[in-house]
Every structure is written in structure tokens, then in C-alpha cells.
Write a protein that holds these residues in place. Structure first.
Motif, PDB file in Angstrom:
ATOM      1  N   TYR A   3       0.803  -1.208   0.000  1.00 27.05           N
ATOM      2  CA  TYR A   3       0.000   0.000   0.000  1.00 27.05           C
ATOM      3  C   TYR A   3       0.846   1.273   0.000  1.00 27.05           C
ATOM      4  O   TYR A   3       0.289   2.374   0.001  1.00 27.05           O
ATOM      5  CB  TYR A   3      -0.906   0.038   1.227  1.00 27.05           C
ATOM      6  CG  TYR A   3      -1.948  -1.050   1.266  1.00 27.05           C
ATOM      7  CD1 TYR A   3      -2.616  -1.465   0.118  1.00 27.05           C
ATOM      8  CD2 TYR A   3      -2.279  -1.674   2.467  1.00 27.05           C
ATOM      9  CE1 TYR A   3      -3.577  -2.460   0.155  1.00 27.05           C
ATOM     10  CE2 TYR A   3      -3.254  -2.677   2.512  1.00 27.05           C
ATOM     11  CZ  TYR A   3      -3.891  -3.060   1.360  1.00 27.05           C
ATOM     12  OH  TYR A   3      -4.846  -4.047   1.408  1.00 27.05           O
ATOM     13  N   GLY A  39      -1.601   4.095  -0.741  1.00 29.72           N
ATOM     14  CA  GLY A  39      -2.692   3.743  -1.628  1.00 29.72           C
ATOM     15  C   GLY A  39      -4.026   4.295  -1.193  1.00 29.72           C
ATOM     16  O   GLY A  39      -4.859   4.672  -2.024  1.00 29.72           O
ATOM     17  N   GLN A  79     -10.425   0.439  -0.721  1.00 30.20           N
ATOM     18  CA  GLN A  79      -9.040   0.088  -0.430  1.00 30.20           C
ATOM     19  C   GLN A  79      -8.766  -1.408  -0.624  1.00 30.20           C
ATOM     20  O   GLN A  79      -7.612  -1.812  -0.801  1.00 30.20           O
ATOM     21  CB  GLN A  79      -8.671   0.497   0.990  1.00 30.20           C
ATOM     22  CG  GLN A  79      -9.365  -0.289   2.089  1.00 30.20           C
ATOM     23  CD  GLN A  79      -8.991   0.232   3.477  1.00 30.20           C
ATOM     24  OE1 GLN A  79      -9.140   1.418   3.761  1.00 30.20           O
ATOM     25  NE2 GLN A  79      -8.490  -0.649   4.316  1.00 30.20           N
ATOM     26  N   LEU A  82      -6.887  -2.002  -4.016  1.00 27.50           N
ATOM     27  CA  LEU A  82      -5.608  -1.379  -4.331  1.00 27.50           C
ATOM     28  C   LEU A  82      -4.603  -2.405  -4.837  1.00 27.50           C
ATOM     29  O   LEU A  82      -3.740  -2.097  -5.662  1.00 27.50           O
ATOM     30  CB  LEU A  82      -5.043  -0.678  -3.091  1.00 27.50           C
ATOM     31  CG  LEU A  82      -5.807   0.568  -2.626  1.00 27.50           C
ATOM     32  CD1 LEU A  82      -5.360   0.955  -1.226  1.00 27.50           C
ATOM     33  CD2 LEU A  82      -5.590   1.726  -3.597  1.00 27.50           C
TER      34      LEU A  82
END
Length: 250
Positions: A3, A39, A79, A82
């Protein structure tokens, strides 16, 4: 999962490792060097595609699949997209299988992962980079996504990073949490060029997805936490000293 990434080089440095991109025409892209982007901020990032010719453009990190059909779902679940597990790319019925022909390269100069140490309250952040070259390429997939932005109601180009089982070095660093034992799917320059070739079969894709970067080709060191607000400069990747930090076995 991955991330946190960095791109501290000049955008033109990509041409050194992918020279055919420079000869492809329109490359009017500006991107300021950054020592850390997370991210979950859904930043724009340089991405290379081969859709009707090689292109270097800025895409937004983090697809918004159709199942996220309300702003509340987008805020809560975006998320999760990602990163994409490389094992899912050829698994029927997955979103990643549906866009497996929308392949891209994500250039980076490094990335960050957190190491869990027995008896320590906090994990230790590490910066990881290629020993061989300043810029390396991570395999990715792209998609046109609903922006959920009232000022930009059209669809926007987005991307996800592919991850794979960690090599022996990364297995020691990324060793905690629900997604322990993963690393970005870093490609050699030759495989990077193969990844974005049009017309790859599933067999071709599978062969590339199986590549594991040798641990000996990675450089790494502990840094201060990158999840705390700080200036976006070289201090982000400066080595940090942790008393009693166990050595990593390589």
C-alpha cells in the motif's frame, strides 16, 4: 499487501529501461518525484499501457468495481482493490480475471512494508528497492472506474498492483497481519515488456505470474514509520536505528 510506494526519479528515467516507450509518440506527462504515497489516498501515478501503442499516462491508484454502487460502499471498501492477488488473475469469476487483458506496468523506485517482531509493541517499517536499477516495474491491471466525483462524473482510468507469494527475504519483512507473506510482483525488464504485449494467452500470463524476483536482487533497510504525516522528501527513506532489532537472515 503493498500500500506504500515511492518514485523518486525523474519521469524520463523510465525510458532507460523501456526505450521503446520513448519512440512511441505522445509522452507529455508531468510527475513530481515522491518519496511516499499511500494507496488509501488514491493518488495519481505514472502507468504504462499498450492499448493501441505504448503510452505513459497518469492513472488513479484504486479501481472502483461495479459492486461498489454507493458512495458509502466506496469509502468503506475501495481500499480492498488497491492490490490484486496474482493467483486471482486466471481464476474464473473474479474481477481480475475479467480484466486480465487490461495489463499495465507501474514504475517505482521502492516500496515499504512493515515487519512484526515478537515482543515489540510496534511493527518496524522497511524500505525495499531493486539493487540492479533505479526504476523497476510492478505488474498491474487497469480499469475504467466511476469516479464518484460530482465535478468529474465520467469514468476515470484506474489501476491495481499485483502481488504474489513473498520471496525468502520479503517473507521475513512482511510477516504479520492478514496478508502476511506477500510482495509486489516485480518484473525483470524483459518480463515487463512481455506483460504489456497485446494478445497474450492465459498460458503466457500464467508463466509471467509465476516469476519470483530473487531475494538477492533487493536492497532494504529499516526506516521510521511512513504512516505518520511528514514532508515528502528524502528523509522518508533515511535509514533508522532500532536498538535490539533482530537481523534478517539472507
Amino acid at each position: 499487501m503493498c500500500y506504500d510506494i515511492a518514485f523518486t526519479a525523474n519521469i524520463e528515467s523510465i525510458f532507460k529501461y523501456l526505450p521503446q516507450l520513448q519512440a512511441s509518440g505522445d509522452l507529455d506527462i508531468h510527475f513530481d518525484p515522491t518519496w511516499h504515497k499511500i494507496g488509501m489516498s488514491y493518488p495519481q501515478w505514472p502507468v504504462i499501457t499498450n492499448n493501441n501503442g505504448l503510452k505513459l499516462e497518469k492513472y488513479t491508484w484504486g479501481p472502483v468495481p461495479k459492486m461498489l454502487d454507493t458512495i458509502e460502499k466506496v469509502k468503506r471498501q475501495r481500499q480492498l482493490f488497491l492490490n490484486a492477488r496474482s493467483e486471482k488473475v486466471l481464476e474464473n469469476g473474479t474481477m481480475w480475471n475479467a480484466i486480465r487483458h487490461q495489463r499495465c506496468l507501474v514504475p517505482a523506485t521502492g516500496f515499504f512494508e512493515y515487519r512484526q517482531i515478537s515482543g515489540w509493541k510496534n511493527k518496524v517499517a522497511y524500505y525495499i528497492k531493486s539493487k540492479e536499477q533505479d526504476v523497476f516495474f510492478i505488474a498491474g491491471l487497469w480499469a475504467l472506474s466511476n469516479s464518484w466525483d460530482v465535478d468529474k462524473p465520467g469514468r476515470i482510468p484506474t489501476f491495481t498492483l499485483l502481488t504474489r507469494h513473498a520471496n525468502p527475504l520479503m517473507a521475513q519483512i512482511h510477516n504479520g497481519g492478514d496478508n502476511a507473506g506477500r510482495m509486489p510482483l516485480m518484473l525483470t525488464n524483459q518480463l515487463a515488456q512481455e506483460w504489456i504485449k497485446p494478445g497474450l494467452t492465459d498460458t503466457d500470463i500464467r508463466e509471467i505470474l509465476q516469476y519470483e524476483l530473487p531475494a538477492g536482487q533487493l536492497d532494504y533497510w529499516p526506516v521510521n514509520s511512513v504512516r505518520k504525516v511528514k514532508p515528502d522528501d528524502a528523509a522518508v527513506i533515511a535509514p533508522a536505528a532500532y536498538e535490539g532489532l533482530p537481523a534478517i537472515q539472507v
